[in-house]
Design a protein around this motif. Structure first.
Motif, PDB file in Angstrom:
ATOM      1  N   THR A 173       1.067  -1.231   0.000  1.00 31.82           N
ATOM      2  CA  THR A 173       0.092  -0.012   0.048  1.00 31.82           C
ATOM      3  C   THR A 173       0.909   1.250  -0.036  1.00 31.82           C
ATOM      4  OG1 THR A 173      -1.117  -1.307   1.541  1.00 31.82           O
ATOM      5  CG2 THR A 173      -2.555   0.515   0.714  1.00 31.82           C
ATOM      6  N   ALA A 174       2.275   1.291   0.615  1.00 37.19           N
ATOM      7  CA  ALA A 174       2.803   2.505   0.716  1.00 37.19           C
ATOM      8  C   ALA A 174       3.616   2.570  -0.585  1.00 37.19           C
ATOM      9  CB  ALA A 174       3.889   2.238   1.952  1.00 37.19           C
ATOM     10  N   THR A 175       3.532   1.847  -1.668  1.00 35.35           N
ATOM     11  CA  THR A 175       4.440   2.117  -2.725  1.00 35.35           C
ATOM     12  C   THR A 175       3.808   3.202  -3.676  1.00 35.35           C
ATOM     13  OG1 THR A 175       2.985   0.297  -3.910  1.00 35.35           O
ATOM     14  CG2 THR A 175       5.235  -0.373  -3.040  1.00 35.35           C
ATOM     15  N   GLU A 176       4.674   4.018  -4.285  1.00 35.85           N
ATOM     16  CA  GLU A 176       4.334   5.220  -5.136  1.00 35.85           C
ATOM     17  C   GLU A 176       4.641   4.806  -6.551  1.00 35.85           C
ATOM     18  OE1 GLU A 176       2.306   7.573  -4.327  1.00 35.85           O
ATOM     19  OE2 GLU A 176       2.105   6.987  -2.046  1.00 35.85           O
ATOM     20  N   THR A 177       5.420   4.044  -6.782  1.00 36.26           N
ATOM     21  CA  THR A 177       5.789   3.772  -8.257  1.00 36.26           C
ATOM     22  C   THR A 177       6.004   2.302  -8.214  1.00 36.26           C
ATOM     23  OG1 THR A 177       8.146   3.771  -7.702  1.00 36.26           O
ATOM     24  CG2 THR A 177       7.247   5.918  -8.022  1.00 36.26           C
ATOM     25  N   GLN A 227      -0.790  -2.414  -8.883  1.00 34.75           N
ATOM     26  CA  GLN A 227      -0.066  -2.371 -10.148  1.00 34.75           C
ATOM     27  C   GLN A 227      -0.892  -1.529 -11.143  1.00 34.75           C
ATOM     28  OE1 GLN A 227       2.564  -5.155 -11.594  1.00 34.75           O
ATOM     29  NE2 GLN A 227       2.524  -4.308 -13.727  1.00 34.75           N
ATOM     30  N   VAL A 228      -2.009  -2.089 -11.084  1.00 35.85           N
ATOM     31  CA  VAL A 228      -3.115  -1.370 -11.979  1.00 35.85           C
ATOM     32  C   VAL A 228      -3.347   0.237 -11.450  1.00 35.85           C
ATOM     33  CG1 VAL A 228      -5.775  -1.259 -12.648  1.00 35.85           C
ATOM     34  CG2 VAL A 228      -4.487  -3.528 -12.594  1.00 35.85           C
ATOM     35  N   VAL A 229      -3.519   0.412  -9.936  1.00 40.50           N
ATOM     36  CA  VAL A 229      -3.581   1.595  -9.552  1.00 40.50           C
ATOM     37  C   VAL A 229      -2.353   2.585  -9.988  1.00 40.50           C
ATOM     38  CG1 VAL A 229      -3.666   2.949  -7.371  1.00 40.50           C
ATOM     39  CG2 VAL A 229      -5.110   0.972  -7.643  1.00 40.50           C
ATOM     40  N   LEU A 230      -1.168   1.778  -9.792  1.00 42.25           N
ATOM     41  CA  LEU A 230      -0.041   2.847 -10.090  1.00 42.25           C
ATOM     42  C   LEU A 230       0.083   2.915 -11.494  1.00 42.25           C
ATOM     43  CD1 LEU A 230       2.663   1.351  -7.525  1.00 42.25           C
ATOM     44  CD2 LEU A 230       1.373   3.382  -7.187  1.00 42.25           C
ATOM     45  N   GLU A 231      -0.202   2.041 -12.413  1.00 47.81           N
ATOM     46  CA  GLU A 231      -0.041   2.222 -13.759  1.00 47.81           C
ATOM     47  C   GLU A 231      -0.972   3.324 -14.052  1.00 47.81           C
ATOM     48  OE1 GLU A 231       1.149  -1.969 -15.578  1.00 47.81           O
ATOM     49  OE2 GLU A 231      -0.731  -1.316 -15.680  1.00 47.81           O
ATOM     50  N   GLU A 232      -2.152   3.457 -13.707  1.00 45.85           N
ATOM     51  CA  GLU A 232      -2.962   4.627 -14.061  1.00 45.85           C
ATOM     52  C   GLU A 232      -2.437   5.853 -13.621  1.00 45.85           C
ATOM     53  OE1 GLU A 232      -7.240   3.808 -13.594  1.00 45.85           O
ATOM     54  OE2 GLU A 232      -7.324   5.917 -13.013  1.00 45.85           O
ATOM     55  N   VAL A 252       0.469   7.208 -15.908  1.00 50.85           N
ATOM     56  CA  VAL A 252      -0.040   7.538 -17.186  1.00 50.85           C
ATOM     57  C   VAL A 252      -0.629   8.908 -17.057  1.00 50.85           C
ATOM     58  CG1 VAL A 252      -1.999   7.129 -18.763  1.00 50.85           C
ATOM     59  CG2 VAL A 252      -0.549   5.276 -18.222  1.00 50.85           C
ATOM     60  N   ASN A 253      -1.607   9.035 -16.044  1.00 54.68           N
ATOM     61  CA  ASN A 253      -2.298  10.500 -15.690  1.00 54.68           C
ATOM     62  C   ASN A 253      -1.106  11.552 -15.521  1.00 54.68           C
ATOM     63  OD1 ASN A 253      -4.621   9.495 -15.979  1.00 54.68           O
ATOM     64  ND2 ASN A 253      -5.016   9.328 -13.871  1.00 54.68           N
ATOM     65  N   GLU A 254       0.014  11.141 -14.631  1.00 58.52           N
ATOM     66  CA  GLU A 254       1.072  12.123 -14.421  1.00 58.52           C
ATOM     67  C   GLU A 254       1.860  12.503 -15.744  1.00 58.52           C
ATOM     68  OE1 GLU A 254       3.646  10.435 -11.435  1.00 58.52           O
ATOM     69  OE2 GLU A 254       2.350  11.064  -9.970  1.00 58.52           O
ATOM     70  N   LYS A 255       1.980  11.468 -16.701  1.00 54.94           N
ATOM     71  CA  LYS A 255       2.696  11.766 -17.835  1.00 54.94           C
ATOM     72  C   LYS A 255       1.657  12.862 -18.643  1.00 54.94           C
ATOM     73  CE  LYS A 255       5.534   9.042 -20.838  1.00 54.94           C
ATOM     74  NZ  LYS A 255       5.735   8.044 -21.497  1.00 54.94           N
ATOM     75  N   GLU A 292       2.979  16.424 -19.935  1.00 52.93           N
ATOM     76  CA  GLU A 292       2.853  16.499 -21.337  1.00 52.93           C
ATOM     77  C   GLU A 292       1.949  17.426 -22.182  1.00 52.93           C
ATOM     78  OE1 GLU A 292       4.288  12.881 -22.896  1.00 52.93           O
ATOM     79  OE2 GLU A 292       5.995  12.477 -21.478  1.00 52.93           O
ATOM     80  N   GLN A 293       1.053  17.865 -21.238  1.00 51.24           N
ATOM     81  CA  GLN A 293       0.135  18.617 -21.921  1.00 51.24           C
ATOM     82  C   GLN A 293       0.519  19.604 -22.883  1.00 51.24           C
ATOM     83  OE1 GLN A 293      -2.648  20.306 -19.188  1.00 51.24           O
ATOM     84  NE2 GLN A 293      -4.391  18.975 -19.815  1.00 51.24           N
ATOM     85  N   ILE A 294      -0.218  19.729 -24.029  1.00 54.42           N
ATOM     86  CA  ILE A 294       0.121  20.964 -24.844  1.00 54.42           C
ATOM     87  C   ILE A 294      -0.762  21.817 -25.021  1.00 54.42           C
ATOM     88  CG2 ILE A 294       2.182  20.228 -26.175  1.00 54.42           C
ATOM     89  CD1 ILE A 294       0.112  19.478 -28.264  1.00 54.42           C
ATOM     90  N   ASP A 295      -0.711  23.042 -25.164  1.00 55.37           N
ATOM     91  CA  ASP A 295      -1.849  24.067 -25.325  1.00 55.37           C
ATOM     92  C   ASP A 295      -1.979  24.655 -26.812  1.00 55.37           C
ATOM     93  OD1 ASP A 295      -3.534  26.380 -25.561  1.00 55.37           O
ATOM     94  OD2 ASP A 295      -2.548  27.364 -24.039  1.00 55.37           O
ATOM     95  N   ILE A 296      -2.881  23.636 -27.340  1.00 53.67           N
ATOM     96  CA  ILE A 296      -2.977  23.711 -28.987  1.00 53.67           C
ATOM     97  C   ILE A 296      -3.566  25.257 -29.231  1.00 53.67           C
ATOM     98  CG2 ILE A 296      -3.198  21.226 -29.162  1.00 53.67           C
ATOM     99  CD1 ILE A 296      -6.341  22.010 -29.628  1.00 53.67           C
TER     100      ILE A 296
END
Ligand code: PHE
Length: 344
Positions: free
Chosen positions: A17-21, A76-81, A84-87, A91-95
């Motif tokens: 539960t304590a893992t973050e990555t 793993q499912v929680v951390l993967e999501e 992805v969200n952080e990424k 990497e959001q660009i303002d079009i």
């Protein structure tokens, strides 16, 4: 044993539960379920149990092992999501932002000037002829009535490659080559644009490499008046209808008579200023009637044919027309210089 398993499970749950990555999670997986982990160790310890207890104990260990594995999978499912969200947010660009402007090049001022001159002469029925920049002494000088040792060769200090080969000092050898191709048959009506080379020290008005456009017309009954009319037209189309020309006697080995052509000063309209040295006139080109020797050497009957020729430095024309004060601007290619002459 059972207690040990329970503690192990509680610890594992806390750590999972304590893992973050995903990396941390993988470390936990290896620590608990890996070959050197406590579960494997407990399994191996089973051989010390009485045989009848082994299946039951084995089942309990498996349950704990599966629970831990299950928890890791869920985490793993929680951390993967999460990753992805952080990424995505990072990497959001303002079009809606304006695009970065693309730098578009343009024709070099010299190219533009040559093309304008070509267009004008093409409209008068001339063709454009080109020839080699590395030229034979024969074509560059001898065929132009300048035999070896002729003092007038000093007018054009040359870059020799060997005794018989040089960087052409003018585009007149292209005229020679064209005449030779015509096999003594007129009419010939060409302009020859191109790079030429002279051993000059570079300064604001001299460059060891520069561009010329030379012209040649050979036909029956071509006269000095035709030359004058042609040059007058060229000057008016290039510098404006109110410009005038003046012919002064001069000398070139390949023309007779020879003239130097002056343009009425475009800065003071003839009143006299610094640029025209108070004379009202600016020298812009050399010209003359093709010397009979040149015609004969190229296989033309000089009793039947006459011709005129002229030659101008393109930089000089461009400098006058566009107010460029240093010829080196054409060759150092500073974009701040070039940008001023972008064609729309
Ligand atoms: N070829 C001469 C030069 O480069 C220019 C010129 C051409 C003069 C034709 C007269 C006739 O100096």
């Amino acid at each position: 044993m059972k207690e040990k398993l329970e503690t192990l499970k509680t610890e594992a749950v806390a750590q999972i539960t304590a893992t973050e990555t995903l990396k941390e999670l993988n470390d936990v997986r290896v620590a608990y379920l890996g070959k050197k982990g406590p579960i494997t160790e407990i399994m191996q310890g089973m051989k010390n149990l009485p045989a009848e207890e082994r299946p039951q104990f084995g089942a309990i260990v498996n349950v704990v092992k599966n629970e831990i594995a299950q928890l890791i999978e869920e985490r793993q499912v929680v951390l993967e999501e999460k990753e992805v969200n952080e990424k995505l947010s990072k990497e959001q660009i303002d079009i809606t932002l304006p695009g970065a402007p693309i730098k578009i090049g343009s024709r070099h001022l010299l190219t533009k000037t040559v093309e304008d001159i070509e267009d004008l002469f093409i409209s008068l029925g001339y063709s454009v002829a080109e020839g080699p920049e590395v030229e034979s002494d024969h074509h560059n000088f001898e065929m132009l009535n300048l035999p070896k040792g002729h003092p007038a060769r000093d007018m054009q200090d040359s870059f020799y490659i060997n005794e018989d080969t040089l960087l052409r000092t003018h585009t007149s050898p292209v005229q020679v080559r064209t005449l030779l191709k015509h096999g003594g048959q007129g009419p010939v009506k060409i302009i020859c644009p191109g790079k030429v080379f002279r051993r000059d020290d570079d300064d604001a008005t001299h460059s060891h490499q520069f561009m010329q456009v030379e012209g040649l017309v050979v036909d029956e009954n071509v006269s000095m008046a035709d030359l004058k009319g042609t040059l007058e037209l060229f000057v008016k189309k290039t510098f404006g209808e109110s410009r005038e020309i003046r012919l002064r006697p001069s000398f070139f080995p390949f023309t007779e008579p020879s003239v130097e052509v002056d343009l009425s000063c475009i800065f003071c309209s003839g009143k006299g200023c610094g640029t025209c040295k108070q004379t009202g006139w600016i020298e812009i080109l050399g010209a003359g009637m093709v010397h009979p020797n040149v015609l004969e050497m190229a296989g033309f009957d000089s009793k039947k044919y006459t011709g005129f020729a002229f030659g101008m430095g393109v930089e000089r024309i461009a400098m006058l027309k566009y107010g460029v004060t240093d010829i080196r601007g054409f060759y150092t290619n500073d974009v701040r210089f070039l940008n001023q002459f972008k064609r729309n």
